[in-house]
Scaffold this motif. Structure first.
Motif, PDB file in Angstrom:
ATOM      1  N   ASP A 112       0.790  -1.228   0.000  1.00 48.72           N
ATOM      2  CA  ASP A 112       0.000   0.000   0.000  1.00 48.72           C
ATOM      3  C   ASP A 112       0.825   1.283   0.000  1.00 48.72           C
ATOM      4  OD1 ASP A 112      -2.789  -1.015   0.240  1.00 48.72           O
ATOM      5  OD2 ASP A 112      -2.001  -1.933   2.069  1.00 48.72           O
ATOM      6  N   HIS A 113       1.978   1.293   0.656  1.00 46.54           N
ATOM      7  CA  HIS A 113       2.691   2.546   0.924  1.00 46.54           C
ATOM      8  C   HIS A 113       4.189   2.277   0.996  1.00 46.54           C
ATOM      9  CE1 HIS A 113       4.455   5.260   4.132  1.00 46.54           C
ATOM     10  NE2 HIS A 113       3.994   6.167   3.293  1.00 46.54           N
ATOM     11  N   VAL A 114       4.978   3.260   0.596  1.00 43.66           N
ATOM     12  CA  VAL A 114       6.436   3.124   0.615  1.00 43.66           C
ATOM     13  C   VAL A 114       7.054   4.271   1.406  1.00 43.66           C
ATOM     14  CG1 VAL A 114       8.552   3.081  -0.781  1.00 43.66           C
ATOM     15  CG2 VAL A 114       6.478   1.940  -1.610  1.00 43.66           C
ATOM     16  N   GLN A 115       7.982   3.928   2.290  1.00 44.45           N
ATOM     17  CA  GLN A 115       8.781   4.934   3.004  1.00 44.45           C
ATOM     18  C   GLN A 115      10.251   4.675   2.712  1.00 44.45           C
ATOM     19  OE1 GLN A 115       8.064   6.131   7.220  1.00 44.45           O
ATOM     20  NE2 GLN A 115      10.153   5.431   7.552  1.00 44.45           N
ATOM     21  N   ALA A 145       8.705   4.928  -7.034  1.00 45.74           N
ATOM     22  CA  ALA A 145       7.505   4.826  -6.205  1.00 45.74           C
ATOM     23  C   ALA A 145       6.422   5.795  -6.692  1.00 45.74           C
ATOM     24  CB  ALA A 145       7.853   5.111  -4.742  1.00 45.74           C
ATOM     25  N   ARG A 146       6.799   7.003  -7.030  1.00 46.28           N
ATOM     26  CA  ARG A 146       5.818   7.986  -7.490  1.00 46.28           C
ATOM     27  C   ARG A 146       5.306   7.640  -8.889  1.00 46.28           C
ATOM     28  NH1 ARG A 146       2.814   9.173  -5.473  1.00 46.28           N
ATOM     29  NH2 ARG A 146       2.314  11.257  -6.227  1.00 46.28           N
ATOM     30  N   GLU A 147       6.190   7.134  -9.743  1.00 43.04           N
ATOM     31  CA  GLU A 147       5.743   6.737 -11.085  1.00 43.04           C
ATOM     32  C   GLU A 147       4.670   5.663 -11.019  1.00 43.04           C
ATOM     33  OE1 GLU A 147       9.211   5.534 -13.208  1.00 43.04           O
ATOM     34  OE2 GLU A 147      10.107   7.542 -13.215  1.00 43.04           O
ATOM     35  N   LEU A 176      10.774  15.461  -4.976  1.00 41.28           N
ATOM     36  CA  LEU A 176      10.489  14.043  -5.207  1.00 41.28           C
ATOM     37  C   LEU A 176       8.997  13.731  -5.214  1.00 41.28           C
ATOM     38  CD1 LEU A 176      13.281  12.418  -2.991  1.00 41.28           C
ATOM     39  CD2 LEU A 176      13.209  12.538  -5.502  1.00 41.28           C
ATOM     40  N   GLY A 177       8.180  14.693  -4.821  1.00 40.76           N
ATOM     41  CA  GLY A 177       6.737  14.475  -4.833  1.00 40.76           C
ATOM     42  C   GLY A 177       6.224  13.641  -3.684  1.00 40.76           C
ATOM     43  N   ALA A 178       6.989  13.581  -2.586  1.00 37.91           N
ATOM     44  CA  ALA A 178       6.535  12.823  -1.416  1.00 37.91           C
ATOM     45  C   ALA A 178       5.390  13.555  -0.725  1.00 37.91           C
ATOM     46  CB  ALA A 178       7.694  12.607  -0.449  1.00 37.91           C
TER      47      ALA A 178
END
Length: 380
Positions: A112-115, A145-147, A176-178
């Motif tokens: 679901d999510h990446v850190q 991750a964002r792509e 980075l768009g985080a």
């Protein structure tokens, strides 16, 4: 004793193996012990059973961490198992192995999510702190991750060696768009204890950092959620460690031991049940490790009759920190200004000295191999 709280977070330390050597790593300093070797790690089936049992207990959030969780070859299966169990899964990774191909595989499996951790926004400094050339891979991982439209968090553990770059870090996060940035000032357990003199920031650094965060929030607004946490050593009242001992979270070590927090194994005499032998429900409700400091009955003075009425606000603070600074895990956390040991915390704020990092390693400490020659680094 009252009915225990239901946990909502499972911290799954899939492996203590890691390509990085961060000198503030929260992993135990004795990770070179045989019981933590790869051959003693939980199996795929063990982990998936843990996810199912955790969800039945009330857990909704799963942190897949380590070490480096991407060293597990079955990570996609674990992500699928978490999704099937009904858990929201976050991958806590250094990013060096998070290629676009692997990322797409994990996305398809249900992650679901990446850190992603970044040691510094400066490439050379990042690599020095990590003990490994890793900056470019981390940036590539964040972009992958964002792509793939993952929600992305950036984590940077702050300390004296990188706090002065906080403006650059804030700008990099935006680039980075985080959606989230965790600015977690070093808390002194695990390898950070060994490196305290090399990591302890100054009050002036913290003041400048907090001002930079305030300006960034005003400029960016809700586009980036910035979490800023002061180090305990600069507080006057303690935080509720892990939301209070045995109240909100469980930590599952690679070998199956179940702990209330990452550093609990430092407390002598505390007995840890193992997932291979008992259910998570029984461990949460009845095991020594989870019941020893749960609630308030165990408290000593001044916690027991706290004039500030904080017994069920901070629950006495951090048990591992109390042990380290007073020799007694049941003592009031010395971060509290009412503790008779508070001066030990105050005096530690001035412990910034030049020194040599002891980098995190899987080799047993005390063998002359705790800081491999290629990793020795003098810091100032």
């Amino acid at each position: 004793m009252p009915v225990p709280e239901r946990p909502f977070t499972l911290i799954a330390e899939l492996s203590y193996q890691c390509p990085l050597h961060c000198p503030y790593c929260s992993n135990p300093v004795d990770i070179g012990q045989a019981k933590y070797a790869r051959e003693h790690e939980l199996t795929t089936a063990d982990w998936i059973r843990a996810f199912v049992e955790a969800r039945a207990l009330g857990v909704v959030q799963l942190a897949l961490t380590g070490g480096e969780p991407m060293l597990r070859r079955d990570l996609s299966e674990l992500c699928a198992g978490a999704r099937e169990a009904g858990l929201y899964s976050s991958l806590i990774t250094a990013g060096t192995l998070f290629t676009r191909e692997r990322a797409a595989e994990l996305k398809a499996a249900g992650l679901d999510h990446v850190q992603i951790s970044i040691q510094s926004p400066n490439p050379a400094e990042n690599d020095r702190l990590a003990g490994n050339r890793s900056f470019e891979k981390k940036i590539a991982a964040a972009r992958a991750a964002r792509e793939l439209d993952f929600p992305l968090s950036i984590n940077c553990v702050l300390h004296r060696q990188n706090l002065d770059r906080i403006e650059e870090l804030l700008n990099l996060t935006l680039e980075l768009g985080a959606q989230r940035l965790e600015l977690a000032n070093t808390q002194y357990y695990g390898w950070a204890v060994v490196n305290q003199e090399a990591l302890m920031p100054t009050w002036e650094q913290l003041r400048r950092g907090e001002e930079a965060v305030k300006r960034f929030r005003e400029r960016v607004g809700p586009r980036v959620d910035v979490l800023w946490v002061l180090p305990d050593f600069y507080e006057e009242l303690p935080k509720p460690c892990m939301g209070g001992w045995g109240r909100t979270a469980m930590v599952l070590a690679p070998n199956g031991d179940v702990l209330p927090c990452q550093a609990a194994s430092t407390i002598p005499g505390l007995q840890f049940a193992n997932l291979r032998d008992e259910s998570l429900e029984r461990i949460w409700n009845e095991s020594d490790a989870f019941t020893r400091f749960r609630g308030t009955d165990w408290m000593q003075e001044p916690c027991r009759s706290c004039p500030l009425g904080r017994q069920e606000v901070d629950f006495g603070g951090c048990r591992c920190q109390a042990l380290r600074l007073t020799g007694d895990a049941a003592a009031t956390d010395p971060v509290c200004r009412l503790s008779p040991h508070h001066e030990d915390v105050v005096s530690a704020r001035g412990s910034q000295r030049s020194g040599e990092f002891v980098y995190r390693t899987m080799k047993p400490r005390g063998t002359g191999a705790s800081a491999p020659g290629r990793l020795r680094q003098t810091v100032s």
